[in-house]
Design an enzyme around this catalytic site. Structure first.
Site, PDB file in Angstrom:
ATOM      1  CG  ASP A 162       0.330  -4.039   2.823  1.00  8.90           C
ATOM      2  OD1 ASP A 162       0.860  -3.580   1.796  1.00  8.90           O
ATOM      3  OD2 ASP A 162      -0.413  -3.369   3.550  1.00  8.90           O
ATOM      4  CB  SER A 213       2.787   1.656   6.370  1.00 11.95           C
ATOM      5  OG  SER A 213       1.520   1.328   6.806  1.00 11.95           O
ATOM      6  CG  HIS A 245      -0.566   0.287   2.493  1.00 11.90           C
ATOM      7  ND1 HIS A 245      -0.250  -0.702   3.400  1.00 11.90           N
ATOM      8  CD2 HIS A 245      -0.354   1.452   3.134  1.00 11.90           C
ATOM      9  CE1 HIS A 245       0.129  -0.141   4.541  1.00 11.90           C
ATOM     10  NE2 HIS A 245       0.073   1.166   4.413  1.00 11.90           N
TER      11      HIS A 245
HETATM   12  N1  ARG Z   1      -4.505   0.281   7.744  1.00 13.46           N
HETATM   13  C1  ARG Z   1      -3.209   0.319   7.149  1.00 13.46           C
HETATM   14  C2  ARG Z   1      -2.631   1.726   7.217  1.00 13.46           C
HETATM   15  O1  ARG Z   1      -3.102   2.529   7.957  1.00 13.46           O
HETATM   16  C3  ARG Z   1      -3.232  -0.220   5.772  1.00 13.46           C
HETATM   17  C4  ARG Z   1      -3.896   0.631   4.760  1.00 13.46           C
HETATM   18  C5  ARG Z   1      -3.820   0.139   3.351  1.00 13.46           C
HETATM   19  N2  ARG Z   1      -4.728  -0.939   3.087  1.00 13.46           N
HETATM   20  C6  ARG Z   1      -5.979  -0.768   2.620  1.00 13.46           C
HETATM   21  N3  ARG Z   1      -6.729  -1.806   2.426  1.00 13.46           N
HETATM   22  N4  ARG Z   1      -6.473   0.400   2.386  1.00 13.46           N
HETATM   23  O2  ARG Z   1      -2.025   2.279   6.349  1.00 13.46           O
HETATM   24  N1  GLU Z   2      -1.050   1.202   7.748  1.00 10.22           N
HETATM   25  C1  GLU Z   2      -0.427   2.251   8.485  1.00 10.22           C
HETATM   26  C2  GLU Z   2       0.491   3.129   7.651  1.00 10.22           C
HETATM   27  O1  GLU Z   2       0.329   3.307   6.506  1.00 10.22           O
HETATM   28  C3  GLU Z   2       0.295   1.655   9.611  1.00 10.22           C
HETATM   29  C4  GLU Z   2      -0.682   1.105  10.493  1.00 10.22           C
HETATM   30  C5  GLU Z   2      -0.975   2.009  11.625  1.00 10.22           C
HETATM   31  O2  GLU Z   2      -1.557   3.090  11.486  1.00 10.22           O
HETATM   32  O3  GLU Z   2      -0.564   1.558  12.689  1.00 10.22           O
HETATM   33  O4  GLU Z   2       1.358   3.771   8.136  1.00 10.22           O
END
Ligand code: ARG
Ligand code: GLU
Length: 713
Positions: free
Chosen positions: A218, A643, A83
């Site tokens: 990911d 991330s 991502h």
């Molecule tokens: N929750 C994770 C973050 O904050 C992953 C986000 C990307 N994945 C998604 N399905 N949108 O970045």
């Molecule tokens: N998915 C998050 C990011 O893009 C990391 C996950 C979180 O927020 O802890 O940084």
């Protein structure tokens, strides 16, 4: 027996209390180092951060401003999340070469793909410059003090020693109580090396996002290129793979619950020291408003994306970004309530006030909590209006966001004149094909309709523009999208033709522009100035409050809030108990992918190749006892920006790649609890399995330093 239990409980509480916090890598010696050793770490603080020798920090660059990456070969190969690389993957994709769907692998270096504008940035050195930044500010008023601080920062940034290809950057810690200077090195020739298909890299997509148990692979791979002196350089065909100061050995020896782990990376923002009254406001007003506005946006976009593959490609990245924070806020509300964060904060505030009184600090700190109460009551409606502004014009309404750029153009003309107007107009036109390439008027019309409906009903009445009172959202959005010139690149280019006066006249006759302008005037004239004024008071109070906490509770583990600088967090691999009668294990396996598999589904499709490997149990050296490990969780305290962060074992070897947190624990941005807050990582063995067995990219596997169970290092 009873005593033993008590003792064990005590030990448990002690150990869990040693977790949480995002610490400054140059300041780990002492408390952090001994906690880390207690938790099982075998290396030293000096091995993590050193200015004399190469250390782990030399292998952890920030990735393109918002994510983290780690160097994993002596040829500048870096690993980050799928991502995090997604924009790049999307940019190289078309309906014919759909790397989003099919993945991408460079089997030789010549095939690696250039990404314009992408950067990765290493920390070379960290120095404390607090005294210098605060010089000459002691007796100034708040506004003058901030000005002087900014001046000092600008001067120090300019004059502090560094090499010509490096940068200086000063950041504040503990809300203005500490300032650190970072010397950084930023590389600008970054090429895409590999990305799995979305059915692996985004498996479970929005539905599984922020959720455990998880089965997402990911990750994506890039390579840093440097000039022939190994220094940062703009893209050039004859640039060479960067030779890193350090790169991570990768351990595939296996993991078990309670193993020590640590994560290094660039967490963006946390607010751990907010007063109860602020948390209450987030919980009851701000989060719910933002969620409601994103609910409608997402529903509309989703409906179109499921039906139309071209729209799916256009909106994939935007939609994922909007959905991401939306879901996090939902988890945050749930977690804050369940942990009674407001109650816990109130409890602390009682102690705080007692301590202030007991130490005779009433004059300095006695009114802080009362000041918070007053300021947050005062800012309430302004903060709500700001949430509306952010979520309608700035974020979710695309025509509105384009309209706002034009509004700024008009303002620029009014304040700076024709020349400034012309320059900005050219920049706008040059940059706007990118925006309109991914813009679909039919989608945005529906989004617009929903957004202004809520806006006209729930925006604080005292600031609502007259033209937005009692509107019929359907009629208005129809009118805007049939009449406005802001709906396509060609039309917007045409409206921007002519001298400034003509352009501004045309704009003001445009229906889409008129709506934006009404909303922008309401915000920028009636809301923003007052919001900023109250917010400045809050910032000052927060700074003094932070100072008081540091001073009055010297034994507490007080870490500075995240600020996108390099941090270290540590903990243990551990399951958790999200709800009554439910216990989550800390590891998932490929079996779970097959369990979730829905043929042809938008989120849960699985490629035939992966199913074949699963059926044959063809996991190479990466499987254990006939199963393929996939994701795992631990108590590391992470947030957005982490991330792509390396997850390391007790010896500092790479065991995984951070990409998420569990939903029940997303409140850790405001209130961390080792009971329920977990970060989610991809097991490095799954990454290698995909690169090796799924993609057959042996060229990449050969670059790595892999520590296997047999040949112990
Ligand atoms: N929750 C994770 C973050 O904050 C992953 C986000 C990307 N994945 C998604 N399905 N949108 O970045
Ligand atoms: N998915 C998050 C990011 O893009 C990391 C996950 C979180 O927020 O802890 O940084």
């Amino acid at each position: 027996m009873r005593l033993l239990k008590l003792l064990l409980l005590f030990v448990f509480v002690q150990v869990s209390a040693q977790q949480g916090g995002m610490w400054i890598p140059s300041l780990l010696k002492g408390m952090n180092e001994s906690e880390m050793k207690n938790l099982g770490m075998k290396i030293t603080a000096e091995q993590i951060y050193s200015i004399n020798k190469s250390s782990l920090k030399d292998a952890v660059p920030q990735f393109n401003g918002g994510c983290t990456s780690e160097v994993i070969s002596d040829k500048g190969l870096i690993l980050t999340n799928h991502h995090c690389g997604f924009d790049a993957i999307q940019n190289h994709s078309s309906v014919e070469h759909d790397y989003i769907t099919d993945g991408f692998w460079a089997y030789k270096m010549e095939d690696e793909l250039l990404n314009k504008g992408m950067v990765v940035s290493f920390v070379v050195r960290i120095d404390d410059v607090t005294t210098k930044v605060l010089e000459g500010t002691a007796s100034l008023t708040e506004a003058d003090k901030q000005k002087k601080i900014q001046e000092n920062i600008a001067n120090l940034t300019r004059t502090s020693p560094k090499e010509s290809w490096q940068d200086n950057m000063i950041k504040t810690f503990y809300n203005g109580n500490q300032y650190l200077l970072f010397v950084t090195e930023t590389f600008k020739d970054i090429r895409l090396v590999g990305a799995p298909p979305s059915s692996i890299g985004k498996f479970g997509d929005v539905t599984d996002n922020w959720v455990w148990p998880r089965h997402t692979g990911d990750f994506s791979l890039f390579r840093i290129y440097a000039d022939k002196d190994n220094r940062p350089a703009e893209y050039a065909a004859d640039n060479v793979p960067y030779k890193p100061k350090y790169y991570f050995p990768i351990s595939i020896k296996g993991l078990k619950e309670n193993d020590f782990t640590m994560v290094m990376g660039y967490p963006g923002t946390t607010q751990e020291y907010l007063p109860a009254v602020a948390v209450e406001q987030i919980l009851t007003i701000i989060d719910p408003t933002k969620i409601e506005l994103r609910d409608v946006t997402l529903k509309v976009q989703d409906g179109f994306m499921r039906k139309d593959n071209a729209i799916k490609i256009q909106y994939a990245a935007k939609n994922a970004t909007i959905a991401n924070a939306w879901k996090k806020w939902k988890g945050e509300i749930k977690g804050l309530k369940k942990a009674n964060a407001v109650g816990a904060k109130q409890q602390f505030e009682k102690q705080f006030q007692e301590k202030v009184n007991a130490t005779g600090k009433q004059a300095e700190y006695g009114t802080l909590l009362a000041d918070f109460e007053k300021n947050y009551a005062e800012i309430k409606d302004y903060a709500l209006a700001k949430a509306f502004w952010d979520e309608t014009v700035i974020r979710n309404g695309e025509l509105l966001s384009a309209g706002y750029k034009l509004y700024q153009l008009e303002q620029l003309y009014n304040t700076k004149g024709e020349q400034a107007f012309n320059d900005r107009r050219n920049t706008l036109i040059n940059g706007w094909d990118e925006f309109y390439k991914d813009f679909n008027a039919a989608v945005d019309q529906k989004v617009f309709e929903q957004l202004i409906d809520i806006y006209s009903k729930k925006y604080p009445k005292q600031f609502l523009p007259a033209s937005m009172e009692n509107i019929n959202p359907e009629v208005l959005s129809n009118e805007v999208f049939t009449k406005s010139q802001l709906v396509s690149f060609d039309k917007v280019k045409a409206i921007l033709l002519g001298d400034a006066k003509t352009v501004i006249e045309k704009l003001n006759n445009d229906k889409g522009y008129q709506v934006t302008k009404a909303m922008a005037d309401a915000h920028l004239k009636n809301v923003a100035p007052k919001y900023d004024e109250i917010n400045l008071k809050i910032t000052a109070t927060q700074r003094t409050y932070m100072k008081a906490i540091l001073e009055l509770f010297p034994k507490n583990r007080i870490f500075p809030d995240a600020n996108s600088t390099l941090r270290v967090t540590y903990g243990k691999i551990k399951g958790y108990k999200p709800n009554d009668a439910v216990i989550y294990e800390p590891f998932t396996y490929l079996d779970g992918v097959i369990e979730k598999y829905i043929p042809g589904d938008y989120e849960y499709d699985v490629s035939k190749k992966l199913i074949d490997l699963y059926n044959k149990k063809d996991y190479g050296v990466y499987g254990v006892n006939g199963r393929m490990p996939l994701d795992f969780i631990a108590t590391n305290h992470t947030t957005g920006g982490n991330s792509g962060s390396p997850a390391l074992d007790a010896n500092g070897n790479l065991i995984g790649l951070n990409f998420d947190r569990v939903w029940e624990g997303t409140m850790s941005d405001i209130y961390y609890s080792p009971e329920i807050c977990r970060n989610i990582m991809v097991d490095i063995r799954y990454v290698l399995f995909i690169v090796d067995k799924f993609a057959g990219a042996e060229n990449l596997i050969k670059e790595l330093k892999i520590i296997t169970p047999q040949k112990k290092k």
